[in-house]
Design a protein around this motif. Sequence first.
Motif, PDB file in Angstrom:
ATOM      1  N   SER A 110       0.841  -1.203   0.000  1.00 61.90           N
ATOM      2  CA  SER A 110       0.000   0.000   0.000  1.00 61.90           C
ATOM      3  C   SER A 110       0.873   1.249   0.000  1.00 61.90           C
ATOM      4  O   SER A 110       0.529   2.252  -0.640  1.00 61.90           O
ATOM      5  CB  SER A 110      -0.913   0.003   1.222  1.00 61.90           C
ATOM      6  N   ASP A 133      -7.608  -4.484  -1.318  1.00 64.86           N
ATOM      7  CA  ASP A 133      -7.167  -5.381  -0.254  1.00 64.86           C
ATOM      8  C   ASP A 133      -8.336  -5.721   0.671  1.00 64.86           C
ATOM      9  O   ASP A 133      -8.703  -4.950   1.550  1.00 64.86           O
ATOM     10  CB  ASP A 133      -6.015  -4.746   0.541  1.00 64.86           C
ATOM     11  N   GLY A 136      -7.204  -5.933   4.540  1.00 66.97           N
ATOM     12  CA  GLY A 136      -6.862  -4.722   5.290  1.00 66.97           C
ATOM     13  C   GLY A 136      -6.711  -3.543   4.359  1.00 66.97           C
ATOM     14  O   GLY A 136      -5.613  -3.135   4.008  1.00 66.97           O
ATOM     15  N   SER A 138      -5.983  -0.122   3.241  1.00 67.36           N
ATOM     16  CA  SER A 138      -5.295   0.931   3.994  1.00 67.36           C
ATOM     17  C   SER A 138      -5.290   2.285   3.312  1.00 67.36           C
ATOM     18  O   SER A 138      -4.810   3.250   3.868  1.00 67.36           O
ATOM     19  CB  SER A 138      -3.875   0.510   4.360  1.00 67.36           C
ATOM     20  N   ASP A 214      -3.967  -1.695  -5.628  1.00 68.51           N
ATOM     21  CA  ASP A 214      -3.300  -2.231  -4.448  1.00 68.51           C
ATOM     22  C   ASP A 214      -3.987  -3.564  -4.123  1.00 68.51           C
ATOM     23  O   ASP A 214      -5.114  -3.591  -3.646  1.00 68.51           O
ATOM     24  CB  ASP A 214      -3.479  -1.208  -3.310  1.00 68.51           C
TER      25      ASP A 214
END
Length: 364
Positions: A110, A133, A136, A138, A214
Amino acid sequence: MISPEQVLAALRNVEDPDLKKDLVTLNMIKDLKIVDKQVSFTLELTTPACPMKDMLKNACLNAVKHFVSQEAEVEINITSRVTKPMDTTQLKAIRNIILVSSGKGGVGKSTVASNLAITLAADGAKVGLIDADIYGPSVPIMFDLVGAKPSARETEDGKTLIMPIEKYGIKLLSLGFFADPDQPVPWRGPMASNAVKQLFNDADWGELDYLIVDLPPGTGDIHITITQSFPIAGAVIVTTPQQVALADTRKGLAMFKMPSINIPVLGVIENMAYFTPEELPDNKYYIFGKDGGKELAKSFAVPFLGEIPIVQSITAGGDSGRPVALDKDNKIAVSFTEIAGRVAQQIAINNAQTVAANPLVAEK
Ligand SMILES: Nc1ncnc2c1ncn2[C@@H]1O[C@H](COP(=O)(O)OP(=O)(O)O)[C@@H](O)[C@H]1O
Ligand SMILES: [Mg+2]
């Protein structure tokens, strides 16, 4: 009297080192104007992040002086028109989708995705960033957008489009905008895949030169969904130097090379390559081992894009929602600019090769 033919003949001596052809053949010289001794033209590059901008400009200048006239007063404007891969049946307005991937979590995907996006946008490219993602997301934290909710708009034919949120010159969408941040694994299986597809298909991205994605760590459903659903310009692989990270990254990289997936690997970035204490800026401590990323790139015959040290300003930038690349004077911002240039360069090379291989569809 200087003639356009003379200038073009001179510029045929300047070769683009990546594309291995001269600038006239590559159709990069535009708007040539000559008034007496004044020669002006536009050099149209394949990316605003071109690391060879200054070198090419100088080479053009020298060629005109040398082959045409020492007296010539040469003015060169630089612009760019970002090229795209051939298969653009879907997502016509998005030129290049770049996946940021790794075998493991916590290696800096990230961080790399955010800072690359910021750097490319600072160079003048139109950039979007999708945070896919599922474990998680971010981007909301890294762009100071926790709790932000994208709005939607109705198109004339009754379709609802999600409006990406704009920050630091980038259009952003994160799975995190659609889930409760405190819920454990909010997305499961097909639901996650559908949600990610919607971020591409049902969002109002407008025109983009680069859409950076990402990805979650590893090689799961999301990777398969994205690589099978959209034309991908290439993948950037992030690793750290520890053997455990490298072993997982190896698998991640091999996935892109599988015949059924077959996505160009733009290169490997070694993150957290070494530690430099602030008070000893010339000392490098290779606490996780040395050159692991470089060797990985070599063993797969893919480019090594660069290394990024462990520095506090990266963590602080991520945590405070102001990625370090926004601070132009920071040494790390310079490293990200160099890496972004190499990524854009690899894409331009790949796109030129696909065009060369398909001359009949190139103009579509
Ligand atoms: N080179 C670096 N130096 C210092 N901290 C870093 C560096 N790269 C990443 N970090 C920090 O490590 C943590 C994990 O990075 P992140 O980019 O979220 O990894 P991933 O997306 O691969 O899980 C974040 O807090 C980030 O700020
Ligand atoms: Mg991440």
